[in-house]
Design a protein around this motif. Sequence first.
Motif: not given
Length: 454
Positions: A216-233
């Motif tokens: 679940m944490v991995g899925m959430f982290s992937l969404l926060y990394k991929v979906i915003p149209h900007t660079h997310v660390q």
Amino acid sequence: MRIPDLAEINPVSRLHTLIWESQLPKENRPLRAAIFAGRITWVILHDLMAGRANQQAMSLVYTTLLALVPVLAIVFAVLKAFGVQNHVADLMREFLAPLGAQGAEITDRTLAFVEQVNISVLGSVGLVFLIYTLVSTMQKIEKAFNEIWHVRSGRSLARQLTEFVSVGLLGPLALFLAFGIMATAVSSEIVEDAATVLPIKEALQYVGLIMPYLVMVGMFSLLYKVIPHTHVQPGAALLGGLTAGLIWVATGWAFATFVVTSARYAAIYSAFASLVFFMIWLYAAWLILLTGCSVSYYYQNRRHLSPELGVARLTMRDTDRITLAVLVIIHRAFKKGGRLWPAAVLARRLNVPLGVLEEIIYPLHQAGFIAVSEQGGRIMPGRDAAQSDIGEAIETVRRGVQAGALSSMDINSDPAVDGLFTRLDEARQSILKRTATVADLLAEAETLKKEAAE
């Protein structure tokens, strides 16, 4: 006898002073982390009380209700080709577990609708509609995440079709295939033999308990990394995923307790009780997801936090400075060797939040002063330095930043004040005539560099 100030009596004011006026120690890392955690918690609670996240969550609940069956139909069809479609039911039951028996009922009825949707007989128009539903749902999720990150421009339609369809279809497939591989590995003879040893058996039991939460944490982290149209660390995305996962577990336990002890609500709403609880849980789920995204955003910009604004904004003077600094830096780099600056690297170079910098980049890009690559968001000159008028660039960004502001023509001022500002504007225009373009600024920089060397 000294009368204590109101700030000394009010616990909120004392907490504000403790969190926001404390110096960040460089050596004491635990205290530094605690102060950052307090500031991030403060601004997130401020956002929740302002109601912005609540409105986004309610909008996404409505979108989910409309898109649930079409999206599940597409995912179900893709997973069926690989023989892992039965995992959809398990995932839905896990998601709706806090609803108890009502969650199982909703899962069975939803999947019954999905199984009746035969994609092979829909035709091209029906298939296009299902894909459109999937993409539009992902668009709304991206828009909500971009609003949190203060990103003004989204992905192009081509990138939306490729990336969103890939995430929406291949993401669940990869997840369920991973579950299948893990299940096969656990049931292998080697693991079964090793499980006879007591320490290994206990370790496997603990792994089995925490594995769903890690996924679940991995899925959430992937969404926060991929979906915003900007660079997310990656660190910011992971912290957001961890936070959302913890809140999800706590909220799920609390909601399950609420459902069990709310028999009177079932008596009031009768057959609609399941739908009511389902909508409330959907709202809570989206609110948790958006809160985790806010944690990622504020952690990445933790050095620029503000108790009132979330992330500190630039004054108009500093906005002008950063506008010209962006143009000078990218023209100098391009002139020396064609180097392109990623927006995230440029933000670190200027020591400003990425979202604030993107609010300056956007109008410059729209006006043609700069060009931004689709992949990686790398910035390059859009015009020759001699054709990049400084005054025009400043006014372009000001109009973008001040969009919706009152016109100066509508404000009743004082003749003396108006005269002063007229003289200031004339002096500014006189200076800009001497240094009119980015090429002039680059020439001045070279002169100052030579004088400093001498």
